[in-house]
Scaffold this motif. Sequence first.
Motif: not given
Length: 192
Positions: A71-76, A114-119, A133-136, A155-160
Amino acid sequence: MQLVFATNNLNKLKEVQSLIPDHFKLLSLKDIGCFEDVPETQLTIEGNAIQKAEYIKEQYGFDCFADDTGLEVESLNKEPGVFSARYAGEQRDANDNMNKLLQNLEGKPNRSAQFKTVIALHLNNKLETFTGICKGEITETKQGNEGFGYDPIFKAKGYTKTFAEISLEEKNKIGHRGKAVKQLVLFLNELR
């Protein structure tokens, strides 16, 4: 085709099994008699996925794939990133990790993440990688009882609703791991 998914995380295994077509037989580490901790000592998500896949191939001889997620948090500065599972310590406790993250975000208006998965796939002595990648954003409080890890505060982008408030099927459609696994399946299907 038989493939080992190099994970001891039963939640990940369940999530990925629901995405892999029936003509692929998915084996867990337990199925091949691997009970040790697979090394994850790299400083990137990609590096850890590759390291795990190579370890299983070298030690056990099976074609396999491994994932690493962060999980990658922009402000951190993209924390917790590669250290997501042990952000609050080696005990790898999801609640401790979420609490630390929420505390570190107190007073920060930017909650983008954003969550980032690498396989990493080790197949026929070749290595391939797939990234999802899933942004939120990070919520202010934990919400929901489904999922695992940081799902109650993402919370994914566009989701409540958070990942912990939606079904596994819905999460797989929009989520980071689902996106990476879809790329993996497309690649494997082309080999048939």
